[in-house]
Structures are given as C-alpha cells and as structure tokens.
Design a protein around this motif. Structure first.
Motif, short mmCIF file in Angstrom:
data_model
loop_
_atom_site.label_atom_id
_atom_site.label_comp_id
_atom_site.label_asym_id
_atom_site.label_seq_id
_atom_site.Cartn_x
_atom_site.Cartn_y
_atom_site.Cartn_z
N MET A 49 3.54 -11.01 -3.54
CA MET A 49 2.17 -10.55 -3.32
C MET A 49 1.21 -11.10 -4.38
O MET A 49 0.07 -11.44 -4.07
CB MET A 49 2.14 -9.02 -3.33
CG MET A 49 0.76 -8.46 -3.02
SD MET A 49 0.79 -6.66 -2.88
CE MET A 49 -0.92 -6.36 -2.40
N ASN A 61 -1.63 -1.65 3.81
CA ASN A 61 -2.26 -2.71 3.03
C ASN A 61 -3.43 -2.19 2.19
O ASN A 61 -3.72 -2.72 1.12
CB ASN A 61 -2.73 -3.83 3.96
CG ASN A 61 -1.56 -4.61 4.55
OD1 ASN A 61 -0.51 -4.71 3.93
ND2 ASN A 61 -1.74 -5.15 5.75
N PHE A 119 8.98 -8.74 -3.42
CA PHE A 119 7.74 -8.13 -2.94
C PHE A 119 6.59 -8.30 -3.94
O PHE A 119 5.58 -8.91 -3.62
CB PHE A 119 7.97 -6.64 -2.64
CG PHE A 119 9.01 -6.41 -1.58
CD1 PHE A 119 8.72 -6.65 -0.25
CD2 PHE A 119 10.28 -5.98 -1.91
CE1 PHE A 119 9.67 -6.44 0.74
CE2 PHE A 119 11.24 -5.78 -0.94
CZ PHE A 119 10.95 -6.00 0.39
N LEU A 143 0.98 -7.15 2.91
CA LEU A 143 2.26 -6.71 2.35
C LEU A 143 3.11 -6.01 3.40
O LEU A 143 4.33 -6.07 3.37
CB LEU A 143 2.02 -5.78 1.16
CG LEU A 143 3.26 -5.32 0.39
CD1 LEU A 143 4.01 -6.51 -0.19
CD2 LEU A 143 2.89 -4.35 -0.72
#
Length: 285
Positions: free
Chosen positions: A133, A50, A129, A204
């Motif tokens: 995010m 992260n 993804f 993430l």
C-alpha cells in the motif's frame, strides 16, 4: 530507577514487556474493529474499507500511534529475547526433581517460540499489505462501474470510474485519453493547466481479497493466517495475565476476573481475525 537499571534490570525488562504487551493488546482491538469491515457486504463494502485504510494512514494522531506500535513490537520482541537468554543463563541446568510441565502451562514455557512465530507473521503480513500500500507503484486505485441510460429503450452504457476522496467520480477513460493525469500515485491533475482537482483511494480492499482468493496461493495463505492466529491465541493466553502479574497489579478481589477476561480475550480476538480470511477465501463472491 537509575538509567542503568532501566536498561539492565530483569525486573525493569519485565515491566516494559508487560506495558508494551498490554499496549499491543489495545492495538489488536483497534486493528480488528477495522478489519471486520471486510466481512461486510453490499456495494459500499470496498469503499468503506478503503476509507478506513485512508484514515489510518493519513490522520496525524493515528500515524503517531502507528509509530508507537512499531516501536512497541520491536521493543517487545527484543525484550523477550533478552529475558529468555537471561533466564537460561541464570538456570543453565534444567529441573532435576521438579517437572516443568507439571508446574507451568505449555504456553508459558514456549513464549519465546510463540513470540518468534508471531514476529515472522507480522513481517510477512506487513510485506504483503502495508508495504504494498505504501511503496508499490502498481498499487491499484479504487474504481466502480456505473451504468447510465443513453436513450430511452436503449441498453444502458457502462463506464468505469475512479472514486475520489471528495465524493465524485472521474472516468478512467479520461486518464487513458490524456485529459487528466494521476501524479504521486493518488493525486488527480488536469493536463491542460496542471491543476489538482481530486484525490483517489488506494484499493486495499481489492489486494486483500485477491490475496486470499488467489487460485494458486490463496488457500495456503488462509491456512497460514489461521495458524498464526492460533499461535497468537496461545501467546495471549499466558501473556495477558502475566502482564498484570509483572506490573504488580495482582489483587485477590480481581485476579479471577483478570484471568477469565484474559482467557476470553485470547480466544475471541484471534478467532475473529481468523474468520476474516476464511470468509474471504471460501464465501466472498
């Protein structure tokens, strides 16, 4: 070279195809080095990944390279489509006497198909993804469970904590009780004076692991990811060496080295990418 030539010349398009392709190869290396952290184990595995994700999305230099990468992907794709159409128009009738399969490798004859499949993968990959995010308001924040001894001889008390970028911890209960608030998705404020006191990590690592370990779709996602890396391997197998040829960098002294390096790159990089979801789905506890 005249402006019209830059836009219309097939030779110029091949130059740009080669340059953007080689730049994207550099991007693949950087992206791979960051993603390989997903293979690490230990209590700091999530935090380290992260931290990497935060750096990649906030550092000004990296953000500039990101925009260049987006442009290169789009330009490389469009340029490839245009070149394919031009080549078909220039040779509307296929080989009559010569066999294309005996003169060229399979990957070189199907670069447009391979490139299209890779573009589809990139779009879905970014949707699953990158877009989550950046835009999903339900994007989880990283938390850890900390044990603390209340009294000697008594069972330790567990408490869920947010991990701050500054290196401290904030109790999740403090948010639930209204003592602090989270604004702009990652900024922590005291509710009594609206003073910003910390920043939090988007998790993430969690959404990546959950994506590939999902009970219903995780195996399918893993298989499709591995298949996409196989497609990438074939694309790189021909594209890497072809880029040097398009740029006129052929040299009898270095051709064999470039060819062998290109083959190794086309195998190793996609293979390492493919290992990550396989490890997460089958082996990560």
């Amino acid at each position: 070279m005249a402006k019209s030539a830059l836009l219309k010349s097939s030779l110029a398009k091949k130059y740009w195809m080669a340059l953007t392709g080689l730049f994207l190869c550099l991007f693949l290396i950087g992206h791979l080095l960051g993603n390989l952290q997903l293979l690490s184990t230990g209590k700091d595995a999530a935090l380290n990944f992260n931290k990497y994700a935060l750096f990649m999305t906030t550092n000004p230099a990296v953000k500039l390279l990101s925009y260049l990468t987006y442009f290169s992907i789009l330009f490389h794709a469009v340029d490839g489509i245009v070149l394919t159409v031009q080549n078909k128009k220039a040779r509307p009738v296929g080989y009559v006497k010569n066999s294309a399969s005996s003169n060229t490798i399979w990957a070189s004859r199907n670069m447009a198909v391979l490139g299209t499949l890779i573009l589809v993968f990139i779009v879905t990959h970014m949707t699953n993804f990158w877009a989550v995010m950046h835009f999903d308001k339900k994007m989880p924040l990283q938390t850890v469970t900390i044990e603390s001894e209340v009294m000697p001889g008594m069972p330790p008390q567990t408490q869920e904590m947010y991990v701050t970028v500054e290196g401290s911890y904030i109790p999740v209960a403090a948010v639930e009780q209204g003592m602090i608030s989270i604004q702009n998705r990652t900024e922590v404020y005291r509710t009594d004076n609206n003073l910003k006191i910390a920043h939090l990590y988007k998790d993430l690592y969690k959404i990546t692991v959950e994506f590939f370990k999902d009970a219903k779709w995780g195996l399918i996602a893993t298989i499709l990811y591995v298949f996409s890396m196989l497609v990438l391997a074939f694309h790189l197998y021909h594209g890497f060496g072809s880029a040097f040829q398009s740029l006129g960098l052929n040299n009898p002294k270095y051709n064999l080295l470039i060819k062998n390096f290109g083959k190794a790159f086309a195998i190793i990089v996609p293979l390492l990418f493919a290992v990550i979801p396989v490890y997460i789905h089958f082996f990560l506890k």
